[in-house]
Design a protein around this motif. Sequence first.
Motif, short mmCIF file in Angstrom:
data_model
loop_
_atom_site.label_atom_id
_atom_site.label_comp_id
_atom_site.label_asym_id
_atom_site.label_seq_id
_atom_site.Cartn_x
_atom_site.Cartn_y
_atom_site.Cartn_z
N PRO A 153 0.82 -1.22 0.00
CA PRO A 153 0.00 0.00 0.00
C PRO A 153 0.85 1.27 0.00
N GLY A 154 0.18 2.38 -0.28
CA GLY A 154 0.81 3.69 -0.12
C GLY A 154 1.24 4.35 -1.41
N PRO A 155 1.30 5.69 -1.43
CA PRO A 155 1.68 6.43 -2.63
C PRO A 155 3.08 6.11 -3.13
N PHE A 156 4.03 5.89 -2.22
CA PHE A 156 5.40 5.62 -2.67
C PHE A 156 5.45 4.30 -3.44
N ALA A 157 4.86 3.24 -2.87
CA ALA A 157 4.87 1.94 -3.55
C ALA A 157 4.16 2.03 -4.89
N GLN A 158 3.06 2.78 -4.95
CA GLN A 158 2.33 2.91 -6.21
C GLN A 158 3.17 3.62 -7.27
N ALA A 159 3.85 4.69 -6.87
CA ALA A 159 4.69 5.42 -7.83
C ALA A 159 5.85 4.56 -8.33
N GLU A 160 6.49 3.83 -7.42
CA GLU A 160 7.59 2.95 -7.81
C GLU A 160 7.09 1.80 -8.68
N ARG A 161 5.91 1.29 -8.37
CA ARG A 161 5.33 0.21 -9.17
C ARG A 161 5.15 0.67 -10.61
N GLN A 162 4.61 1.87 -10.79
CA GLN A 162 4.40 2.39 -12.14
C GLN A 162 5.72 2.64 -12.85
N ARG A 163 6.71 3.13 -12.13
CA ARG A 163 8.02 3.38 -12.74
C ARG A 163 8.65 2.07 -13.22
N LEU A 164 8.56 1.03 -12.40
CA LEU A 164 9.16 -0.25 -12.76
C LEU A 164 8.37 -0.94 -13.87
N LEU A 165 7.06 -0.79 -13.88
CA LEU A 165 6.27 -1.34 -14.97
C LEU A 165 6.60 -0.66 -16.30
N GLU A 166 6.87 0.64 -16.25
CA GLU A 166 7.27 1.36 -17.46
C GLU A 166 8.65 0.89 -17.93
N ARG A 167 9.53 0.61 -16.98
CA ARG A 167 10.84 0.07 -17.35
C ARG A 167 10.68 -1.29 -18.02
N THR A 170 9.53 -0.77 -21.56
CA THR A 170 10.62 -0.33 -22.43
C THR A 170 11.48 -1.49 -22.87
N LEU A 171 11.81 -2.38 -21.94
CA LEU A 171 12.67 -3.52 -22.26
C LEU A 171 11.94 -4.54 -23.14
N ARG A 172 10.66 -4.75 -22.87
CA ARG A 172 9.87 -5.65 -23.71
C ARG A 172 9.79 -5.13 -25.13
N LEU A 173 9.52 -3.85 -25.26
CA LEU A 173 9.40 -3.25 -26.58
C LEU A 173 10.73 -3.36 -27.33
N ALA A 174 11.84 -3.10 -26.64
CA ALA A 174 13.15 -3.21 -27.28
C ALA A 174 13.41 -4.64 -27.75
N ARG A 175 13.05 -5.62 -26.93
CA ARG A 175 13.26 -7.02 -27.32
C ARG A 175 12.41 -7.40 -28.53
N LEU A 176 11.16 -6.97 -28.52
CA LEU A 176 10.28 -7.28 -29.65
C LEU A 176 10.77 -6.60 -30.93
N GLU A 177 11.27 -5.38 -30.82
CA GLU A 177 11.83 -4.70 -32.00
C GLU A 177 13.00 -5.49 -32.56
N CYS A 178 13.85 -6.00 -31.68
CA CYS A 178 14.99 -6.80 -32.12
C CYS A 178 14.52 -8.06 -32.85
N LEU A 179 13.52 -8.74 -32.28
CA LEU A 179 13.02 -9.97 -32.90
C LEU A 179 12.46 -9.69 -34.29
N VAL A 180 11.71 -8.60 -34.41
CA VAL A 180 11.13 -8.28 -35.72
C VAL A 180 12.23 -7.91 -36.72
N LEU A 181 13.20 -7.12 -36.29
CA LEU A 181 14.30 -6.74 -37.19
C LEU A 181 15.14 -7.94 -37.62
N LEU A 182 15.20 -8.95 -36.74
CA LEU A 182 15.94 -10.17 -37.07
C LEU A 182 15.12 -11.14 -37.92
#
Length: 225
Positions: A153-167, A170-182
């Motif tokens: 619970p709490g605003p700090f955990a929620q903000a960190e959760r969103q930051r890490l989900l965005e990270r 970003t990594l998933r998108l980069a991996r998928l871009e690599c797979l498509v380019l390959l």
Amino acid sequence: MDGRPPQRLRIEVLGPLRAWRGQTPLDLGPAKRQAVLAALLLRHGAVVSHERLLDGVWGDEPPATGHKVLASHVNPLRRALDAAGTRPAESVILSGKGWYRCAADHVRLDVADLAERGDEALRTKASGDLPTAVAQLSAALVLFQGEPLANLPGPFAQAERQRLLERRRTLRLARLECLVLLGRFTDALDDLASLPESDRYDESLTALRMRALYCCERQAEALKA
């Protein structure tokens, strides 16, 4: 203490909050107590005032007893995290008048591993070495064990959760871009199919899915997407 250095703590936040000393799992107590720990850990050694800690965990509904409630969570956390015989000045959680601080050099966090692996993978992708980038991105993404800071619970955990989900996005998108380019379109589609329903409406991911479907000669499905 027997003179040997204590085994370093290992703590995971890329999923439910969990901790180990060596191979021994540690009991971190209820969710609110874990949220206090997360609000100290993820500030990476910075001093955190009582007021800021209360705001981060309780938000607009702080407990009437303030710092006494914090102590009721911090003291059990020290007992759980510190090796037997640890002196107060050597605790994982340090304190002073009106503040607490996590001794970051005592802890190995999975988010530190994520930062190292993720940054290296993105540099590799930018260099054009796509096969190596795919392997490195996979190694970074495997660190996620579900939703970060799950159920805390709490605003700090929620903000960190969103930051890490965005990270993670970003990594998933980069991996998928690599797979498509390959030209690994089937692999890309398999990964896209395994994503949560909420991620399937992401425009960037949808564009990659359309391209992979088209290149697999599934034009009707590409147009539908």
